[in-house]
Structures are given as structure tokens and as C-alpha cells.
Design a protein around this motif. Structure first.
Motif, PDB file in Angstrom:
ATOM      1  N   THR A   2       0.828  -1.206   0.000  1.00 32.56           N
ATOM      2  CA  THR A   2       0.000   0.000   0.000  1.00 32.56           C
ATOM      3  C   THR A   2       0.862   1.254   0.000  1.00 32.56           C
ATOM      4  OG1 THR A   2      -1.721  -1.181   1.221  1.00 32.56           O
ATOM      5  CG2 THR A   2      -1.847   1.214   1.200  1.00 32.56           C
ATOM      6  N   LYS A   3       1.948   1.232   0.757  1.00 32.71           N
ATOM      7  CA  LYS A   3       2.848   2.389   0.821  1.00 32.71           C
ATOM      8  C   LYS A   3       3.472   2.661  -0.547  1.00 32.71           C
ATOM      9  CE  LYS A   3       6.950   4.031   3.361  1.00 32.71           C
ATOM     10  NZ  LYS A   3       6.384   5.218   4.045  1.00 32.71           N
ATOM     11  N   ARG A   4       3.896   1.593  -1.239  1.00 36.73           N
ATOM     12  CA  ARG A   4       4.512   1.757  -2.552  1.00 36.73           C
ATOM     13  C   ARG A   4       3.502   2.304  -3.561  1.00 36.73           C
ATOM     14  NH1 ARG A   4       8.282   3.693  -5.362  1.00 36.73           N
ATOM     15  NH2 ARG A   4       8.736   2.635  -7.321  1.00 36.73           N
ATOM     16  N   ILE A   8       3.815   5.864  -5.655  1.00 34.33           N
ATOM     17  CA  ILE A   8       3.774   5.974  -7.113  1.00 34.33           C
ATOM     18  C   ILE A   8       2.652   6.901  -7.567  1.00 34.33           C
ATOM     19  CG2 ILE A   8       3.339   4.707  -9.263  1.00 34.33           C
ATOM     20  CD1 ILE A   8       4.717   2.287  -7.976  1.00 34.33           C
ATOM     21  N   VAL A   9       1.464   6.716  -7.006  1.00 36.04           N
ATOM     22  CA  VAL A   9       0.308   7.515  -7.427  1.00 36.04           C
ATOM     23  C   VAL A   9       0.543   9.000  -7.147  1.00 36.04           C
ATOM     24  CG1 VAL A   9      -2.120   8.018  -6.952  1.00 36.04           C
ATOM     25  CG2 VAL A   9      -1.365   5.648  -7.191  1.00 36.04           C
ATOM     26  N   ILE A  10       0.970   9.330  -5.926  1.00 35.71           N
ATOM     27  CA  ILE A  10       1.171  10.736  -5.573  1.00 35.71           C
ATOM     28  C   ILE A  10       2.345  11.333  -6.340  1.00 35.71           C
ATOM     29  CG2 ILE A  10       1.789  12.324  -3.713  1.00 35.71           C
ATOM     30  CD1 ILE A  10       0.175  10.681  -1.813  1.00 35.71           C
ATOM     31  N   LEU A  14       1.968  14.522  -8.803  1.00 33.98           N
ATOM     32  CA  LEU A  14       2.718  15.746  -8.523  1.00 33.98           C
ATOM     33  C   LEU A  14       3.636  16.118  -9.688  1.00 33.98           C
ATOM     34  CD1 LEU A  14       3.648  15.341  -4.750  1.00 33.98           C
ATOM     35  CD2 LEU A  14       1.977  16.908  -5.760  1.00 33.98           C
ATOM     36  N   LEU A  15       4.265  15.132 -10.292  1.00 30.81           N
ATOM     37  CA  LEU A  15       5.145  15.423 -11.434  1.00 30.81           C
ATOM     38  C   LEU A  15       4.355  16.025 -12.594  1.00 30.81           C
ATOM     39  CD1 LEU A  15       7.481  12.298 -11.378  1.00 30.81           C
ATOM     40  CD2 LEU A  15       8.189  14.670 -11.092  1.00 30.81           C
ATOM     41  N   ILE A  16       3.136  15.551 -12.797  1.00 30.64           N
ATOM     42  CA  ILE A  16       2.301  16.093 -13.872  1.00 30.64           C
ATOM     43  C   ILE A  16       1.805  17.494 -13.515  1.00 30.64           C
ATOM     44  CG2 ILE A  16       0.113  15.815 -15.102  1.00 30.64           C
ATOM     45  CD1 ILE A  16       0.503  12.765 -14.837  1.00 30.64           C
ATOM     46  N   ILE A  17       1.258  17.627 -12.309  1.00 29.66           N
ATOM     47  CA  ILE A  17       0.682  18.913 -11.889  1.00 29.66           C
ATOM     48  C   ILE A  17       1.744  20.002 -11.782  1.00 29.66           C
ATOM     49  CG2 ILE A  17      -0.475  20.103  -9.988  1.00 29.66           C
ATOM     50  CD1 ILE A  17      -1.899  17.439  -9.370  1.00 29.66           C
ATOM     51  N   LEU A  18       2.912  19.618 -11.293  1.00 30.35           N
ATOM     52  CA  LEU A  18       3.959  20.607 -11.014  1.00 30.35           C
ATOM     53  C   LEU A  18       4.956  20.783 -12.157  1.00 30.35           C
ATOM     54  CD1 LEU A  18       4.744  19.695  -7.291  1.00 30.35           C
ATOM     55  CD2 LEU A  18       3.334  21.579  -8.147  1.00 30.35           C
ATOM     56  N   LEU A  19       4.662  20.195 -13.312  1.00 27.85           N
ATOM     57  CA  LEU A  19       5.586  20.324 -14.451  1.00 27.85           C
ATOM     58  C   LEU A  19       5.914  21.783 -14.783  1.00 27.85           C
ATOM     59  CD1 LEU A  19       7.260  19.015 -16.653  1.00 27.85           C
ATOM     60  CD2 LEU A  19       5.199  18.929 -18.097  1.00 27.85           C
ATOM     61  N   MET A 102      13.524   5.964  -2.953  1.00 24.84           N
ATOM     62  CA  MET A 102      13.010   6.733  -1.835  1.00 24.84           C
ATOM     63  C   MET A 102      11.512   6.512  -1.727  1.00 24.84           C
ATOM     64  SD  MET A 102      15.013  10.423  -2.152  1.00 24.84           S
ATOM     65  CE  MET A 102      14.206  11.066  -0.679  1.00 24.84           C
ATOM     66  N   SER A 103      10.969   6.950  -0.605  1.00 21.89           N
ATOM     67  CA  SER A 103       9.523   6.968  -0.400  1.00 21.89           C
ATOM     68  C   SER A 103       9.108   8.415  -0.176  1.00 21.89           C
ATOM     69  CB  SER A 103       9.157   6.121   0.826  1.00 21.89           C
ATOM     70  OG  SER A 103       7.772   6.187   1.099  1.00 21.89           O
ATOM     71  N   LEU A 104       7.827   8.698  -0.262  1.00 22.49           N
ATOM     72  CA  LEU A 104       7.365  10.041   0.080  1.00 22.49           C
ATOM     73  C   LEU A 104       7.649  10.331   1.548  1.00 22.49           C
ATOM     74  CD1 LEU A 104       3.908  10.061  -1.735  1.00 22.49           C
ATOM     75  CD2 LEU A 104       5.961  11.305  -2.432  1.00 22.49           C
ATOM     76  N   VAL A 105       7.497   9.312   2.412  1.00 22.68           N
ATOM     77  CA  VAL A 105       7.672   9.481   3.846  1.00 22.68           C
ATOM     78  C   VAL A 105       8.709   8.491   4.367  1.00 22.68           C
ATOM     79  CG1 VAL A 105       6.553   9.407   6.103  1.00 22.68           C
ATOM     80  CG2 VAL A 105       5.282  10.249   4.116  1.00 22.68           C
ATOM     81  N   GLY A 106       9.644   9.005   5.129  1.00 26.32           N
ATOM     82  CA  GLY A 106      10.681   8.176   5.729  1.00 26.32           C
ATOM     83  C   GLY A 106      11.782   9.067   6.270  1.00 26.32           C
ATOM     84  N   PRO A 107      12.754   8.511   6.964  1.00 28.21           N
ATOM     85  CA  PRO A 107      13.880   9.323   7.445  1.00 28.21           C
ATOM     86  C   PRO A 107      14.638   9.941   6.273  1.00 28.21           C
ATOM     87  CG  PRO A 107      13.816   7.191   8.553  1.00 28.21           C
ATOM     88  CD  PRO A 107      12.830   7.118   7.427  1.00 28.21           C
ATOM     89  N   ARG A 108      15.049  11.180   6.414  1.00 28.71           N
ATOM     90  CA  ARG A 108      15.775  11.838   5.332  1.00 28.71           C
ATOM     91  C   ARG A 108      17.109  11.149   5.062  1.00 28.71           C
ATOM     92  NH1 ARG A 108      14.340  14.299   1.345  1.00 28.71           N
ATOM     93  NH2 ARG A 108      16.278  15.489   1.275  1.00 28.71           N
TER      94      ARG A 108
END
Length: 199
Positions: A2-4, A8-10, A14-19, A102-108
């Protein structure tokens, strides 16, 4: 899994919206800092395995008369400060997320040279994928000590679940909007980690 899927979805959305934002930032970086738009560096990922992180450049390639790199405070431009305060410099890491590094959320992901300096407990922060944002980022970011940051990272490793990631992403949006916890009190960027006093 679910995390993966969430990553991918977000990341794709974001890559499309923020192009358009990517294009504008890339143009600004090139005009203000030179042709090298991206900052690339080897960082430790899952279980400390190295990968190449990608970010927008925020600093000038400036050296003193002896060829030594100038301190961050002298190389960081006003535009670079803006990118960092808004976290726009981190946007290219969405590509690292899509690649599974990387993940969206995790230790830097920090520096490779820090690996031998961690205590066994602190090194547990590498038991999950590094993230663009994380529990430490929404609880102080660069305004807290290294020890506090690592404690928060390990807490996340032990308590991670889907809704915690959603909570962290939501808080991150607020942190970016209000620019809180961006820098430590005495440093433009986080001070160098020299080893834990509890290590």
C-alpha cells in the motif's frame, strides 16, 4: 505494498501537476547559478545502500583564493534560500520515489560519511526507505538536535503505518506553507553530524 502504491500515485500526480513549476525553477536556477540545474549526490538508502539523490541546486560553486569551498552561508543565494524555505529544491526527488530509491515518507537520506558515526540504534533509521519528508521533518526539521532527529526517525521505523504517512504528508503541507522549522538557530543549513554524544 500500500505504501509503494501511494508513493507511485502521488509522485506521478505531482510530477504532472507541477511540471510548469519544474520548468520555471530550472530556468531560474540556470540563469542565477549556471548551467548545472540539478544537485546530485550519493546518499545512503534502504539498509545503507548508496543511491544518487537529485535536487535543484541552491548554492553557488564558490571557493576562496586557496581553492577551498566557501561555507554554506556564503554559497547559499537568496533564491536558494527561497527554494529551501518552500522545499521546492526537493521536488526532483519525486523521480527517486518513482525509481523505488526513496519513499514520500521516511527518514531523510543524509551523508554517506555519517554511516560509521551512528550508534546501533540510530542506524536503524535505514531499515526503511528514506523519504522526502518524515516524522523528524514535521517535528522540528533542522531546528532540533541530531539526537532528537534520530530518535524521531527510529520511532517512525517502529510505528509506521498508512495513516501515519497520510498525517505526515498533511502536516508537511502546512510546514511548507508557513516555513516553520527550516533552519537551526545558528546555521543556514543543519550543522555537521560529528557523532552522537550518546553513541
Amino acid at each position: 505494498m500500500t505504501k509503494r502504491v501511494l508513493d507511485i500515485v502521488i509522485a506521478v500526480l505531482l510530477l504532472i501537476i507541477l511540471l510548469p513549476v519544474f520548468v520555471i525553477i530550472a530556468f531560474k536556477v540556470k540563469s542565477k547559478l549556471g548551467a548545472r540545474v540539478f544537485f546530485r549526490q550519493i546518499r545512503p538508502g534502504f539498509l545503507g545502500e548508496p543511491f544518487e539523490i537529485i535536487k535543484f541546486r541552491t548554492m553557488r560553486d564558490a571557493v576562496d583564493s586557496y581553492g577551498n569551498v566557501l561555507p554554506d552561508s556564503e554559497r547559499l543565494t537568496s533564491f536558494g534560500k527561497f527554494l529551501r524555505s518552500t522545499s521546492f529544491d526537493e521536488l526532483p526527488e519525486l523521480w527517486n520515489v518513482l525509481k523505488g530509491e526513496m519513499s514520500l515518507v521516511g527518514p531523510r537520506p543524509l551523508l554517506m560519511e555519517y554511516l560509521p558515526l551512528y550508534s546501533a540504534e540510530q542506524n536503524r533509521r535505514h531499515e526503511v526507505l528514506p523519504g522526502i519528508t518524515g516524522w523528524a521533518q514535521v517535528n522540528g526539521r533542522n531546528a532540533i538536535s541530531w539526537e532528537e532527529k534520530f530518535d524521531l526517525d527510529v520511532w517512525y521505523v517502529d510505528n509506521q503505518f498508512f495513516w501515519l504517512d497520510i498525517k505526515i504528508l498533511w502536516i508537511t503541507v502546512g510546514k511548507v506553507i508557513f516555513h516553520t522549522g527550516i533552519s537551526s538557530q545558528n546555521n543556514v543549513t543543519m550543522s555537521e553530524f560529528l557523532g552522537s554524544k550518546n553513541g
